[in-house]
Enzyme design. Structure first.
Site, mmCIF file in Angstrom:
data_model
loop_
_atom_site.group_PDB
_atom_site.id
_atom_site.type_symbol
_atom_site.label_atom_id
_atom_site.label_comp_id
_atom_site.label_asym_id
_atom_site.label_seq_id
_atom_site.Cartn_x
_atom_site.Cartn_y
_atom_site.Cartn_z
ATOM 1 N N SER A 95 0.818 -1.220 0.000
ATOM 2 C CA SER A 95 0.000 0.000 0.000
ATOM 3 C C SER A 95 0.851 1.270 0.000
ATOM 4 O O SER A 95 1.942 1.305 0.566
ATOM 5 C CB SER A 95 -0.889 -0.003 1.249
ATOM 6 O OG SER A 95 -1.462 1.254 1.460
ATOM 7 N N TYR B 51 -2.058 5.392 -4.349
ATOM 8 C CA TYR B 51 -3.177 6.317 -4.171
ATOM 9 C C TYR B 51 -2.767 7.625 -4.827
ATOM 10 O O TYR B 51 -1.703 8.162 -4.512
ATOM 11 C CB TYR B 51 -3.443 6.579 -2.688
ATOM 12 C CG TYR B 51 -4.292 5.548 -2.002
ATOM 13 C CD1 TYR B 51 -5.543 5.194 -2.504
ATOM 14 C CD2 TYR B 51 -3.863 4.934 -0.830
ATOM 15 C CE1 TYR B 51 -6.331 4.251 -1.858
ATOM 16 C CE2 TYR B 51 -4.648 3.988 -0.176
ATOM 17 C CZ TYR B 51 -5.881 3.657 -0.709
ATOM 18 O OH TYR B 51 -6.663 2.725 -0.063
ATOM 19 N N THR C 181 -5.331 2.492 -7.383
ATOM 20 C CA THR C 181 -6.642 2.282 -6.742
ATOM 21 C C THR C 181 -7.549 3.459 -7.085
ATOM 22 O O THR C 181 -7.208 4.609 -6.817
ATOM 23 C CB THR C 181 -6.472 2.145 -5.216
ATOM 24 O OG1 THR C 181 -5.638 1.007 -4.966
ATOM 25 C CG2 THR C 181 -7.819 1.939 -4.540
ATOM 26 N N LYS D 15 -7.190 -0.982 -9.944
ATOM 27 C CA LYS D 15 -7.902 -1.696 -8.870
ATOM 28 C C LYS D 15 -9.158 -0.911 -8.496
ATOM 29 O O LYS D 15 -9.082 0.285 -8.199
ATOM 30 C CB LYS D 15 -6.984 -1.817 -7.651
ATOM 31 C CG LYS D 15 -7.628 -2.453 -6.420
ATOM 32 C CD LYS D 15 -6.555 -2.704 -5.353
ATOM 33 C CE LYS D 15 -7.096 -3.391 -4.117
ATOM 34 N NZ LYS D 15 -7.726 -2.480 -3.169
ATOM 35 N N HIS E 231 -12.933 -2.459 -2.727
ATOM 36 C CA HIS E 231 -12.134 -2.083 -1.559
ATOM 37 C C HIS E 231 -12.569 -2.874 -0.320
ATOM 38 O O HIS E 231 -12.550 -2.376 0.810
ATOM 39 C CB HIS E 231 -12.270 -0.581 -1.285
ATOM 40 C CG HIS E 231 -10.980 0.079 -0.865
ATOM 41 N ND1 HIS E 231 -10.238 0.876 -1.683
ATOM 42 C CD2 HIS E 231 -10.300 0.051 0.318
ATOM 43 C CE1 HIS E 231 -9.177 1.322 -1.038
ATOM 44 N NE2 HIS E 231 -9.188 0.834 0.178
#
Ligand SMILES: Cc1cc2nc3c(=O)[nH]c(=O)nc-3n(C[C@H](O)[C@H](O)[C@H](O)COP(=O)(O)O)c2cc1C
Length: 423
Positions: free
Chosen positions: A166, A189, A215, A296, A320
């Site tokens: 992440s 992100y 994402t 994603k 998510h």
């Protein structure tokens, strides 16, 4: 945004942040210093379904299924940290749907097939793997165990799983890549500042990541009520780990600036809510990195088409883990329209509610090339660190092998659309 000063205001902020970013165990603790009273105060109907499953275990080897790790993780963690794992949004309908939809798919086993030898190997984005189970990116793993992402990476290495890291990791991409020992995927992100994105990309590339996972399902803050309910039960002082920082920063930015991926980066003006983001960002990303780009958070045929038009290299069908919009629609229900659209031109992965080998089997039968898991390995991590993650991975692999044998499918390729039927 006005800066939250009181504990209540701070916790409200944390609960509403899309990325809720605890920094680690230093002061918050991962359970040892947590009040035990919350153990008796389980929140019953909120969060995941299957609340009746699972038993407290004293060692990873005692686990019969992944739900034993959930029960054990809930006892090991302070309420707010467990709530961060458990939460969906609003009434947790999507979270429940992700699980329950697997129950509407039934397996059609074939008999008298020689299943003495089976093979779960596959190739995912050019990497040969012994298993179709990928470790999904999840933030802030040191909030669950002191070794955090390193424990996960070591378990992934021991068991041969691909791992995505992440953006809000509590361990640097360099250290996690080294612990994994093979290239990891980097989850991105977006922020409102391209130069911040570029710095993240350059670090991921330098750490030998070959895939960047963008994402796209959280353009704004989602409504994580179950997290808020767990936070209300948490009586600790969280301010040492959860930044309340200098006033020129927004609280979220202060929290992010303390994350390893933002070391040395001034993110004062960067917005982590990016409601204005469009497909142009995907073009820009494609043109700015040598890593393969996976998107994603895709759940519709229309967006799968856009992904193909934009030349993306892979798609993860994901909501998510029920933490973005409260659609009420399971990812396993979204998967077929994406698969039909993509027609094997790029790999399609799916995550959300995968808890058993039969779930993996059903996803493969509906056309997924691989699956990702989130909460199950976090439960293992929280309960026992690396050995817990390893055992979760072992259980899922063993269960997949068992259902493949019982269904008369010797390879993943033999698991096809005729292997399942909708109830
Ligand atoms: C605690 C937690 C943190 C997460 N953090 C991230 C993240 O940082 N980036 C991301 O793309 N997805 C994140 N996710 C979503 C997961 O990548 C994945 O989509 C989801 O967990 C899959 O559903 P499952 O938990 O039911 O397996 C997170 C999920 C959880 C439970």
């Amino acid at each position: 945004m006005p800066y939250p000063t009181s504990r209540r205001a701070f916790l409200k902020f944390v609960a509403s942040s899309p990325l809720f970013a605890p920094l680690g165990p230093a002061a918050c603790g991962t359970g040892k210093d947590a009040p035990v009273s919350h153990i008796l105060d389980r929140l019953g109907t909120v969060g995941e379904p299957d609340q009746d499953l699972g038993e407290l275990i004293a060692a990873p080897g005692a686990a019969l299924d992944v739900f034993d790790f959930r029960v054990t993780a809930e006892r090991a963690l302070p309420p707010a940290h467990y709530g961060y794992i458990a939460t969906g949004v609003d009434g947790d309908a999507t979270l429940r749907a992700n699980r329950e939809a697997f129950g509407h798919l039934q397996i059609r086993p074939r008999r008298l097939v020689d299943v003495e030898t089976i093979d779960t190997a596959t190739s995912i984005m050019g990497t040969r793997c012994d298993t179709p189970v990928v470790i999904a990116p999840t933030g802030s793993q040191r909030a669950f165990h002191p070794e955090g992402e390193l424990a996960t990476a070591r378990a992934a290495r021991a068991k041969g799983h691909l791992m995505a890291l992440s953006t809000v990791t509590t361990t640097s991409v360099e250290d996690v890549a080294e612990a994994r020992g093979e290239p990891i995927w980097y989850q991105l992100y977006p922020t409102s500042r391209w130069d911040v994105t570029e710095q993240l990309l350059r670090r991921a590339e330098a750490a030998a990541c070959q895939v960047v996972v963008l994402t796209v399902d959280l353009p704004v803050t989602s409504n994580r009520l179950t997290l808020s309910r767990y936070i209300k039960r948490d009586t600790r002082d969280c301010s040492q780990c959860h930044a309340t920082g200098p006033s020129e920063y927004g609280a979220q930015n202060t929290s992010f600036s303390r994350k390893p991926m933002f070391d040395g980066t001034d993110i004062r003006d960067a917005e982590f809510n990016t409601p204005a983001l469009t497909w142009d960002f995907v073009d820009r990303l494609k043109n700015s990195t040598r890593m393969r780009v996976v998107i994603k958070g895709i759940v519709t045929a229309e967006d799968a088409t856009r992904c193909l038009e934009r030349g993306v290299d892979g798609i993860i069908v994901s909501n998510h883990g029920g933490r973005a919009e409260e659609s009420g629609r399971a990812t396993i229900q979204s998967l077929p329209e994406v698969v039909r659209t993509v027609r094997r031109r790029v790999p399609v992965l799916v995550d959300g509610g995968i808890r058993r080998g039969t779930d993996i089997f059903k996803a493969i039968a509906l056309g997924a090339d691989a699956v990702c898991i989130g909460r199950p390995y976090l439960w293992g991590l929280a309960a026992f660190g690396q050995p817990g993650v390893e055992k979760v991975l072992d259980i899922l692999s063993a269960e997949l092998a068992t259902v493949m044998r019982l269904a008369g499918t010797r390879t993943l390729a033999e698991i096809g659309s005729s292997s399942v039927v909708t109830a």
